[in-house]
Design an enzyme around this catalytic site. Structure first.
Site, PDB file in Angstrom:
ATOM      1  N   GLY A  90      57.108  40.622  39.824  1.00 20.85           N
ATOM      2  CA  GLY A  90      55.829  41.205  39.496  1.00 20.85           C
ATOM      3  C   GLY A  90      54.713  40.529  40.254  1.00 20.85           C
ATOM      4  O   GLY A  90      54.891  39.492  40.884  1.00 20.85           O
ATOM      5  N   ASP A  92      51.113  40.381  42.832  1.00 19.90           N
ATOM      6  CA  ASP A  92      50.616  40.757  44.152  1.00 19.90           C
ATOM      7  C   ASP A  92      51.154  39.759  45.190  1.00 19.90           C
ATOM      8  O   ASP A  92      52.226  39.179  45.007  1.00 19.90           O
ATOM      9  CB  ASP A  92      49.083  40.790  44.118  1.00 19.90           C
ATOM     10  N   GLY A 174      59.373  32.890  39.160  1.00 17.71           N
ATOM     11  CA  GLY A 174      58.804  31.918  38.239  1.00 17.71           C
ATOM     12  C   GLY A 174      57.398  31.488  38.569  1.00 17.71           C
ATOM     13  O   GLY A 174      56.495  32.312  38.654  1.00 17.71           O
ATOM     14  N   CYS A 192      47.036  36.626  44.899  1.00 13.34           N
ATOM     15  CA  CYS A 192      47.323  37.376  43.670  1.00 13.34           C
ATOM     16  C   CYS A 192      46.402  38.572  43.509  1.00 13.34           C
ATOM     17  O   CYS A 192      46.211  39.080  42.387  1.00 13.34           O
ATOM     18  CB  CYS A 192      47.239  36.465  42.442  1.00 13.34           C
TER      19      CYS A 192
END
Length: 250
Positions: A90, A92, A174, A192
């Site tokens: 997940g 960006d 992670g 992000c």
């Protein structure tokens, strides 16, 4: 980190999580290793794992990445020695590189922690506790993932990013915590996907005279990770580093 002891009669034993310090690992190798461990964990052949490592310079693209968030072309990346990969997690775009702690938990969240939002919040809790142990008052921001630190007169800066993948309640990918990372590499991207937000590192926050090593930061994170996730953290030694160095196909 200590080996789990024999539980007292009448009490349920906590799960074991094996911790592996892998050193500096190419991103493609880490992807293959995670995929293999996810299969093994899903089949019940291994306990939970926490992989601690660094990457060479690399940009990784999450499922929500936008092309315009990479601010230079591939020719410029190649000239700088920066690879780029679709990550399958997940989030960006983000940067990984030397001096940054990357931690990849391979956990089975079933049956008691089958909640993706709780999992991300728990990763943040572990990071907050670890930074607190270094005397850093970090915080989270509503509606965002990761961990932030206020800087006097400069606003908040991001110290750690989180991007995860969960398949059949087995986790991979992670966190990434800047320890003594060269933060100039973040100028290659919109980190992000957050415009005009700064990044920081442990070196900046605790002072250049006594920054922890990446491995020491990893060991501290593992302790707090075990406390948050209620795992007995077991140092699994150097098995995986040898496999990587020998070029074993994982």
């Amino acid at each position: 980190m200590t080996a789990p002891g024999t539980p007292t009669a009448g009490f349920t034993a906590r799960r074991t999580c094996e911790v592996r310090w892998l050193g500096r690992v190419p991103y493609a190798t880490a992807l293959a290793l995670q995929a293999d461990l996810v299969r093994q964990r899903g089949a019940g052949r291994i306990p939970d794992q926490l992989l601690l490592l660094e990457h060479p310079h690399v940009l990784t693209l999450g499922r929500n990445s936008k092309a315009e968030h990479v601010l230079v072309d591939r020719a410029r990346l190649q000239a700088l020695g920066v690879e780029m990969f679709e990550a399958g997690r997940g989030g960006d775009v983000t940067y990984h590189g030397p001096g940054q702690l990357v931690a990849y938990p391979i956990l089975n969240l079933a049956p008691d922690r089958c909640d993706l939002h709780r999992y991300v919040r728990d990763l943040e809790r572990a990071l907050l506790a670890m930074l607190g142990a270094y005397g850093i008052a970090a915080h989270v921001e509503p509606g965002r993932t990761g961990v932030w630190v206020e800087r006097a007169g400069e606003g908040a800066a991001k110290a750690a990013a989180i991007g995860v993948r969960v398949a059949r309640w087995i986790t991979s990918h992670g966190i990434a915590l800047n320890v003594h990372t060269d933060l100039d590499y973040f100028d290659l991207i919109v980190p992000c996907g957050l415009q005009n937000r700064a990044v920081t590192s442990l070196r900046q926050l605790v002072g250049a005279t006594a920054p922890p090593t990446v491995r020491a930061a990893g060991e501290s994170f593992a302790v707090h990770f075990g406390q948050v996730f209620e795992r007995d953290m077991l140092d699994a030694g150097a098995e995986w580093p040898r496999m990587i160095e020998e070029g074993v196909d994982v």
